[in-house]
Design a protein around this motif. Structure first.
Motif, PDB file in Angstrom:
ATOM      1  N   LYS A   1       0.830  -1.208   0.000  1.00  0.00           N
ATOM      2  CA  LYS A   1       0.000   0.000   0.000  1.00  0.00           C
ATOM      3  C   LYS A   1       0.869   1.265   0.000  1.00  0.00           C
ATOM      4  CE  LYS A   1      -2.970  -1.609  -1.098  1.00  0.00           C
ATOM      5  NZ  LYS A   1      -4.098  -1.343  -2.007  1.00  0.00           N
ATOM      6  N   LEU A   2       2.021   1.196   0.631  1.00  0.00           N
ATOM      7  CA  LEU A   2       2.983   2.300   0.546  1.00  0.00           C
ATOM      8  C   LEU A   2       3.459   2.446  -0.896  1.00  0.00           C
ATOM      9  CD1 LEU A   2       4.868   4.423   1.824  1.00  0.00           C
ATOM     10  CD2 LEU A   2       6.422   2.552   2.429  1.00  0.00           C
ATOM     11  N   ALA A   3       3.688   1.332  -1.558  1.00  0.00           N
ATOM     12  CA  ALA A   3       4.101   1.368  -2.971  1.00  0.00           C
ATOM     13  C   ALA A   3       3.027   2.020  -3.835  1.00  0.00           C
ATOM     14  CB  ALA A   3       4.399  -0.045  -3.458  1.00  0.00           C
ATOM     15  N   ASN A   4       1.745   1.772  -3.531  1.00  0.00           N
ATOM     16  CA  ASN A   4       0.657   2.426  -4.278  1.00  0.00           C
ATOM     17  C   ASN A   4       0.779   3.942  -4.220  1.00  0.00           C
ATOM     18  OD1 ASN A   4      -1.903   0.021  -3.252  1.00  0.00           O
ATOM     19  ND2 ASN A   4      -0.607   0.022  -5.066  1.00  0.00           N
ATOM     20  N   LEU A   5       1.121   4.456  -3.037  1.00  0.00           N
ATOM     21  CA  LEU A   5       1.250   5.907  -2.874  1.00  0.00           C
ATOM     22  C   LEU A   5       2.480   6.435  -3.594  1.00  0.00           C
ATOM     23  CD1 LEU A   5       0.213   6.042   0.860  1.00  0.00           C
ATOM     24  CD2 LEU A   5      -0.967   7.230  -1.003  1.00  0.00           C
TER      25      LEU A   5
END
Length: 310
Positions: A183-187
């Motif tokens: 989810k950090l990668a999504n941001l």
């Protein structure tokens, strides 16, 4: 004068627009698709289970009489499936106004995708990275088009992301941390994509998170906890979770509100961003690290073999 709260009634007309939504057969994705269809968008439900997708499409057309809803098979855990889905979309839709990267897996055991990537990172980030890259020229053809990627408030839980061990081959696997990193990668993907789009046209990249939504994913995460946690959570559940219709509002606002700016991040306004109406929120300090964003982008291109248009 009380502050006006943004609701689904504020979604402007979507007539003439095409919206592709991943994971749109259930939960927040389904509610997002339904709201857009009600406002007149031609909606593509990009889902892994086509039968469930057809059932969802029938429910949407019942709610939005005459809605244009189609179903597309997409398994984000397979780059071959991503490429096939992108090719079909490019053939059937000369332009795409909204790409909503919503689908995801959560707190899975240590498994891998068809291409050998850790399942949560491979599905939640790499699958959407590849899909966006393969469709970007089609998205760029549409005026005021947007790429909206759904992250999670849980992106803060995993600690620093180890870009040298994204598949967790040298560390003890942590399902919560692995989910948080995806989810950090999504941001990071959203922020770097927006930087690359800036100054080129009016296409923008925006992020959102649903807060604590009462969906299958949240129920699965609770079921993995110790019994004492589950008992305590049952008491506070109404204070922390909101219906999927509310959880879809940050995504809908990021996708349709004319006042949205590229690179913004939308989430619920309430305590710890768990529930409430959507507003601009801040992500973790690590998510704004430009050097890490760029390195993740380069790694993602190498792993997927997808190069974005220059």
């Amino acid at each position: 004068m009380p502050r006006q709260r943004w609701t689904a009634n504020d979604v402007p007309s979507q007539h003439g627009r095409v919206a592709v939504i991943t994971g749109a057969n259930t939960g927040v994705g389904f509610e997002t698709a339904k709201a857009l269809a009600v406002r007149g968008a031609a909606v593509v439900l990009a889902v892994r289970d086509v039968d469930k997708g057809r059932q969802a499409a029938a429910q949407i057309t019942d709610a939005a009489n005459g809605a244009d809803v189609t179903v597309l098979r997409l398994d984000l855990a397979s780059l071959a499936s991503v490429r096939a889905a992108a090719e079909e979309l490019r053939t059937t839709h000369p332009r795409i106004d909204l790409l909503i990267n919503n689908a995801g897996v959560m707190y899975t055991p240590q498994l891998t995708t068809d291409d050998g990537f850790e399942l949560q990172f491979g599905t939640n980030h790499l699958g959407h990275f590849a899909l966006t890259g393969l469709l970007l020229d089609t998205i760029l053809r549409a005026p005021r088009s947007r790429v909206v990627t759904v992250s999670s408030a849980g992106h803060r839980q995993g600690g620093p992301m180890d870009l040298d061990d994204l598949n967790w081959t040298t560390r003890s696997y942590g399902r919560v941390a692995a989910y948080a990193h995806s989810k950090l990668a999504n941001l990071m993907f959203t922020y770097e994509l927006q930087r690359r789009l800036s100054g080129r046209n009016d296409t923008m990249a925006v992020a959102a998170h649903p807060g604590g939504s009462d969906t299958g994913g949240s129920r699965t995460s609770v079921s993995l906890q110790p019994a004492i946690f589950r008992a305590a959570f049952a008491v506070v559940r109404p204070m922390l979770l909101q219906p999927a219709e509310m959880g879809a509002l940050p995504t809908l606002r990021a996708a349709t509100d004319p006042s949205v700016a590229g690179g913004q991040y939308y989430g619920p306004e309430g305590f710890m961003e768990s529930k409430g109406h959507p507003k601009v929120v801040r992500s973790s300090p690590q998510s704004y690290d430009v050097a890490t964003q760029r390195r993740l982008w380069s790694i993602s291109e190498d792993l997927t073999g997808v190069r974005f248009p220059a």
